[in-house]
Design a protein around this motif. Structure first.
Motif, PDB file in Angstrom:
ATOM      1  N   LYS A  11       0.829  -1.211   0.000  1.00  0.00           N
ATOM      2  CA  LYS A  11       0.000   0.000   0.000  1.00  0.00           C
ATOM      3  C   LYS A  11       0.862   1.259   0.000  1.00  0.00           C
ATOM      4  CE  LYS A  11      -4.016  -2.115   2.248  1.00  0.00           C
ATOM      5  NZ  LYS A  11      -4.877  -2.153   3.456  1.00  0.00           N
ATOM      6  N   LEU A  12       1.976   1.217   0.750  1.00  0.00           N
ATOM      7  CA  LEU A  12       2.877   2.373   0.802  1.00  0.00           C
ATOM      8  C   LEU A  12       3.471   2.669  -0.570  1.00  0.00           C
ATOM      9  CD1 LEU A  12       4.438   4.389   2.702  1.00  0.00           C
ATOM     10  CD2 LEU A  12       6.262   2.663   2.752  1.00  0.00           C
ATOM     11  N   VAL A  13       3.940   1.630  -1.215  1.00  0.00           N
ATOM     12  CA  VAL A  13       4.565   1.813  -2.530  1.00  0.00           C
ATOM     13  C   VAL A  13       3.534   2.231  -3.570  1.00  0.00           C
ATOM     14  CG1 VAL A  13       5.705   0.588  -4.417  1.00  0.00           C
ATOM     15  CG2 VAL A  13       6.510   0.288  -2.082  1.00  0.00           C
ATOM     16  N   GLU A  14       2.355   1.604  -3.546  1.00  0.00           N
ATOM     17  CA  GLU A  14       1.313   1.958  -4.507  1.00  0.00           C
ATOM     18  C   GLU A  14       0.908   3.422  -4.378  1.00  0.00           C
ATOM     19  OE1 GLU A  14      -1.872  -0.759  -3.829  1.00  0.00           O
ATOM     20  OE2 GLU A  14      -1.147  -2.221  -5.301  1.00  0.00           O
ATOM     21  N   TYR A  16       2.876   5.997  -2.910  1.00  0.00           N
ATOM     22  CA  TYR A  16       3.912   7.027  -2.966  1.00  0.00           C
ATOM     23  C   TYR A  16       4.987   6.816  -4.019  1.00  0.00           C
ATOM     24  CZ  TYR A  16       1.944   8.759   1.394  1.00  0.00           C
ATOM     25  OH  TYR A  16       1.092   9.268   2.345  1.00  0.00           O
ATOM     26  N   LEU A  17       5.146   5.602  -4.551  1.00  0.00           N
ATOM     27  CA  LEU A  17       6.176   5.420  -5.568  1.00  0.00           C
ATOM     28  C   LEU A  17       5.680   5.953  -6.900  1.00  0.00           C
ATOM     29  CD1 LEU A  17       9.006   4.179  -6.209  1.00  0.00           C
ATOM     30  CD2 LEU A  17       7.779   2.180  -7.069  1.00  0.00           C
ATOM     31  N   PRO A  18       6.368   6.944  -7.459  1.00  0.00           N
ATOM     32  CA  PRO A  18       5.911   7.504  -8.732  1.00  0.00           C
ATOM     33  C   PRO A  18       6.285   6.601  -9.901  1.00  0.00           C
ATOM     34  CG  PRO A  18       7.942   8.581  -8.050  1.00  0.00           C
ATOM     35  CD  PRO A  18       7.563   7.619  -6.940  1.00  0.00           C
ATOM     36  N   ASP A  19       5.809   6.972 -11.063  1.00  0.00           N
ATOM     37  CA  ASP A  19       6.215   6.289 -12.284  1.00  0.00           C
ATOM     38  C   ASP A  19       7.737   6.370 -12.415  1.00  0.00           C
ATOM     39  OD1 ASP A  19       5.130   5.377 -15.156  1.00  0.00           O
ATOM     40  OD2 ASP A  19       6.879   6.678 -15.436  1.00  0.00           O
ATOM     41  N   PRO A  20       8.386   5.342 -12.975  1.00  0.00           N
ATOM     42  CA  PRO A  20       9.848   5.387 -13.101  1.00  0.00           C
ATOM     43  C   PRO A  20      10.383   6.636 -13.786  1.00  0.00           C
ATOM     44  CG  PRO A  20       9.081   3.172 -13.546  1.00  0.00           C
ATOM     45  CD  PRO A  20       7.857   4.027 -13.376  1.00  0.00           C
ATOM     46  N   TYR A  21       9.629   7.218 -14.698  1.00  0.00           N
ATOM     47  CA  TYR A  21      10.085   8.461 -15.329  1.00  0.00           C
ATOM     48  C   TYR A  21      10.140   9.597 -14.317  1.00  0.00           C
ATOM     49  CZ  TYR A  21      10.063  12.630 -18.260  1.00  0.00           C
ATOM     50  OH  TYR A  21      10.357  13.858 -18.815  1.00  0.00           O
ATOM     51  N   ILE A  22       9.133   9.696 -13.461  1.00  0.00           N
ATOM     52  CA  ILE A  22       9.146  10.707 -12.402  1.00  0.00           C
ATOM     53  C   ILE A  22      10.290  10.428 -11.430  1.00  0.00           C
ATOM     54  CG2 ILE A  22       7.794  11.809 -10.580  1.00  0.00           C
ATOM     55  CD1 ILE A  22       6.721  12.211 -13.433  1.00  0.00           C
ATOM     56  N   PHE A  23      10.514   9.156 -11.142  1.00  0.00           N
ATOM     57  CA  PHE A  23      11.594   8.745 -10.234  1.00  0.00           C
ATOM     58  C   PHE A  23      12.948   9.218 -10.763  1.00  0.00           C
ATOM     59  CE2 PHE A  23      14.536   5.599  -8.376  1.00  0.00           C
ATOM     60  CZ  PHE A  23      14.146   5.654  -7.040  1.00  0.00           C
ATOM     61  N   VAL A  24      13.185   9.053 -12.057  1.00  0.00           N
ATOM     62  CA  VAL A  24      14.485   9.448 -12.612  1.00  0.00           C
ATOM     63  C   VAL A  24      14.619  10.969 -12.650  1.00  0.00           C
ATOM     64  CG1 VAL A  24      13.884   9.494 -15.083  1.00  0.00           C
ATOM     65  CG2 VAL A  24      16.176   8.856 -14.379  1.00  0.00           C
ATOM     66  N   LEU A  25      13.518  11.688 -12.841  1.00  0.00           N
ATOM     67  CA  LEU A  25      13.593  13.145 -12.787  1.00  0.00           C
ATOM     68  C   LEU A  25      13.948  13.623 -11.379  1.00  0.00           C
ATOM     69  CD1 LEU A  25      10.537  14.295 -14.970  1.00  0.00           C
ATOM     70  CD2 LEU A  25      12.921  13.997 -15.648  1.00  0.00           C
ATOM     71  N   LYS A 410       3.031  -1.513 -13.878  1.00  0.00           N
ATOM     72  CA  LYS A 410       3.817  -0.345 -13.492  1.00  0.00           C
ATOM     73  C   LYS A 410       4.671  -0.691 -12.281  1.00  0.00           C
ATOM     74  CE  LYS A 410       0.507   3.026 -15.284  1.00  0.00           C
ATOM     75  NZ  LYS A 410       1.381   3.403 -16.416  1.00  0.00           N
ATOM     76  N   ALA A 411       5.698   0.123 -12.048  1.00  0.00           N
ATOM     77  CA  ALA A 411       6.633  -0.161 -10.955  1.00  0.00           C
ATOM     78  C   ALA A 411       5.912  -0.258  -9.612  1.00  0.00           C
ATOM     79  CB  ALA A 411       7.723   0.914 -10.910  1.00  0.00           C
ATOM     80  N   LYS A 412       4.928   0.603  -9.383  1.00  0.00           N
ATOM     81  CA  LYS A 412       4.237   0.602  -8.099  1.00  0.00           C
ATOM     82  C   LYS A 412       3.491  -0.707  -7.847  1.00  0.00           C
ATOM     83  CE  LYS A 412       0.043   2.840  -9.892  1.00  0.00           C
ATOM     84  NZ  LYS A 412      -0.860   1.719  -9.660  1.00  0.00           N
ATOM     85  N   ASP A 413       3.212  -1.467  -8.910  1.00  0.00           N
ATOM     86  CA  ASP A 413       2.473  -2.721  -8.748  1.00  0.00           C
ATOM     87  C   ASP A 413       3.318  -3.814  -8.107  1.00  0.00           C
ATOM     88  OD1 ASP A 413       0.131  -1.728  -9.993  1.00  0.00           O
ATOM     89  OD2 ASP A 413       1.021  -2.058 -11.960  1.00  0.00           O
ATOM     90  N   ILE A 414       4.650  -3.763  -8.262  1.00  0.00           N
ATOM     91  CA  ILE A 414       5.497  -4.867  -7.795  1.00  0.00           C
ATOM     92  C   ILE A 414       6.485  -4.468  -6.699  1.00  0.00           C
ATOM     93  CG2 ILE A 414       5.355  -5.901 -10.088  1.00  0.00           C
ATOM     94  CD1 ILE A 414       8.337  -5.210 -10.439  1.00  0.00           C
ATOM     95  N   MET A 415       6.782  -3.170  -6.560  1.00  0.00           N
ATOM     96  CA  MET A 415       7.877  -2.767  -5.682  1.00  0.00           C
ATOM     97  C   MET A 415       7.569  -2.935  -4.192  1.00  0.00           C
ATOM     98  SD  MET A 415      10.596  -2.090  -7.257  1.00  0.00           S
ATOM     99  CE  MET A 415      11.134  -1.895  -8.952  1.00  0.00           C
ATOM    100  N   GLY A 416       6.291  -3.014  -3.827  1.00  0.00           N
ATOM    101  CA  GLY A 416       5.970  -3.269  -2.422  1.00  0.00           C
ATOM    102  C   GLY A 416       6.470  -4.634  -1.981  1.00  0.00           C
ATOM    103  N   TYR A 417       6.270  -5.644  -2.837  1.00  0.00           N
ATOM    104  CA  TYR A 417       6.780  -6.987  -2.539  1.00  0.00           C
ATOM    105  C   TYR A 417       8.306  -7.012  -2.600  1.00  0.00           C
ATOM    106  CZ  TYR A 417       1.922  -8.370  -3.269  1.00  0.00           C
ATOM    107  OH  TYR A 417       0.561  -8.493  -3.173  1.00  0.00           O
ATOM    108  N   CYS A 418       8.867  -6.286  -3.560  1.00  0.00           N
ATOM    109  CA  CYS A 418      10.333  -6.244  -3.667  1.00  0.00           C
ATOM    110  C   CYS A 418      10.958  -5.594  -2.446  1.00  0.00           C
ATOM    111  CB  CYS A 418      10.738  -5.485  -4.934  1.00  0.00           C
ATOM    112  SG  CYS A 418      10.321  -6.333  -6.481  1.00  0.00           S
TER     113      CYS A 418
END
Length: 436
Positions: A11-14, A16-25, A410-418
């Motif tokens: 839930k935290l990652v979904e 607050y984690l932005p799209d990878p493009y926003i992340f790289v910016l 999208k990254a937010k879909d998997i990064m919580g488990y990672c």
């Protein structure tokens, strides 16, 4: 307990984690501000570092795009689809699917990281067609296998220091892979992770009412329609002979490369292998081109984001910020704890410099003199940097882009488990580097 812990992480990652493009910016801005504030670089100097380095990963970007495209085309051939389908049929339930995709991804990534990324993602899609399982965790499990790539046969740091004439040869000489990849401590860490990573993924499996499923019909590729040939050009497009006259010599070149010349695996060889196997197994140019059209849709993220990471790497390296970060971690280390702090520092640097070879170029000038001064084991320090580079890929969406493109997530879909895997695997690796 892991299922309980994974809920807030997801839930935290979904949220607050932005799209990878926003992340790289955001990473670009953080690196630029840090270079100005910490390294006392002027804004103009940082701007020049960034702009001059922006296109430094063009070759690598094309290689990564081809990993995605050629791997997809190969997996889309009838023989490979049958093989993946047959292997997927071994999973009888959701738990079995999670374990199976993790093991396949771990083994494939240990052989070659590009191979592991593509095979893991494609196998996850095939499993989702056959088994009702949480699709987010399934794809996260496929990506989690990437964790061990730098300790495997294609690990860039151990292979670099095992090569005659490498840039630190005067300091450490040539270190054979028997002391790095095939050392006792490294194989032990890999062995433990081969057990723990699938187990952790299985234990995070959510209940049915919390799971997110995907309609298997959405994962099916368009069925080929029979084309009536009316023009000579169409005969060429549907010619098996033309495809095989080019494809088979390509495979013979690889046979010469491996058998007669004793060549090894690298990213160009993997892409060459995938491409020419796809040419042969698709049988006709038309089928290959149809697969190409489908494959290339997912490459947009790689095309637009990798240049930004090249710019970040240039800021980190040329400003001295990466070296400062590394020095800060090793400044209070002893011979016994230097592997641990090398691992942690590499994990932090990897968030900004997501390239194993590039990271070693940055950290070797810091880590190797520290190892010599403290009397630490150099092969262990090199592998600590390698493990740190691989470890935080569980948090850094850079390497997940090909997997996400293939899976359609999208990254937010998997990064919580990672994130859960990050903490557990980090403890295992740190203990192995320090005490084994």
């Amino acid at each position: 307990m892991l299922k309980f812990l994974s809920r807030p992480a997801v839930k935290l990652v979904e949220r607050y984690l932005p799209d990878p493009y926003i992340f790289v910016l955001l990473l670009t801005l953080v690196a630029a501000v840090a270079a100005i504030a910490v390294e006392r670089q002027t804004p103009l100097e940082v701007l020049r570092f960034w702009g001059d380095g922006f296109w430094n990963l063009l070759t690598f970007s094309m290689q990564m795009l081809l990993v995605l495209i050629t791997g997809f085309m190969l997996a889309n051939t009838p023989p490979v689809k049958r093989a993946l389908s047959g292997l997927a049929s071994k999973a009888k339930n959701a738990g079995g699917a999670i374990v199976l995709v993790t093991v396949v991804s771990l083994v494939a990534s240990w052989i070659n990281w590009g191979f592991g990324l593509v095979v893991g993602a494609l196998f996850a899609k095939e499993l989702a067609r056959q088994v009702r399982v949480d699709y987010r965790l399934l794809v996260a499990s496929a990506y989690s296998g990437f964790l061990i790539w730098h300790a495997g046969l294609a690990g860039s740091i151990p292979l670099t220091i095992a090569t005659e004439g490498h840039f630190t040869v005067e300091q450490i000489g040539v270190i054979p892979t028997s002391e790095t990849i095939f050392s006792w401590f490294n194989l032990a860490i890999v062995g433990v992770l081969l057990i723990s990573v699938p187990l952790v993924n299985r234990l995070m499996l959510p209940s049915e009412d919390e799971s997110v499923y995907v309609d298997p019909a959405l994962l099916e590729e368009d069925q080929e329609t029979r084309v009536r040939i009316t023009r000579p050009a169409e005969r060429l497009e549907n010619s098996r002979a033309l495809a095989w006259l080019v494809g088979i010599p390509g495979l013979l070149f690889l046979l010469d490369h491996f058998v007669l010349r004793g060549g090894g695996l690298n990213l160009n060889v993997i892409n060459f292998l995938f491409l020419f196997l796809a040419i042969v197994l698709h049988q006709t140019p038309r089928r290959l081109l149809a697969s190409l059209q489908e494959a290339i849709k997912g490459g947009a993220g790689i095309v637009i984001q990798f240049p930004f990471y090249a710019g970040i790497m240039a800021i980190m390296v040329q400003s001295g910020l990466a070296q400062t970060l590394s020095e800060a971690f090793v400044s209070f280390a002893s011979a016994e704890t230097l592997p641990f702090w090398s691992f942690i520092s590499a994990g932090v640097v990897n968030l900004f410099v997501p390239s194993g070879g590039g990271q070693w170029a940055v950290q070797a000038p810091v880590m190797l003199p520290a190892a010599a001064a403290l009397g630490a084991d150099v092969p262990r320090i090199a592998m600590a940097v390698a493990w740190g580079d691989a470890w935080t890929n569980l948090l850094q969406p850079f390497w997940a882009l090909p997997v996400l493109a293939i899976a359609g997530l999208k990254a937010k879909d998997i990064m919580g488990y990672c994130l859960i895997q990050l903490f557990i695997s980090g403890a295992i690796i740190a203990l192995g580097l320090t005490f084994l």
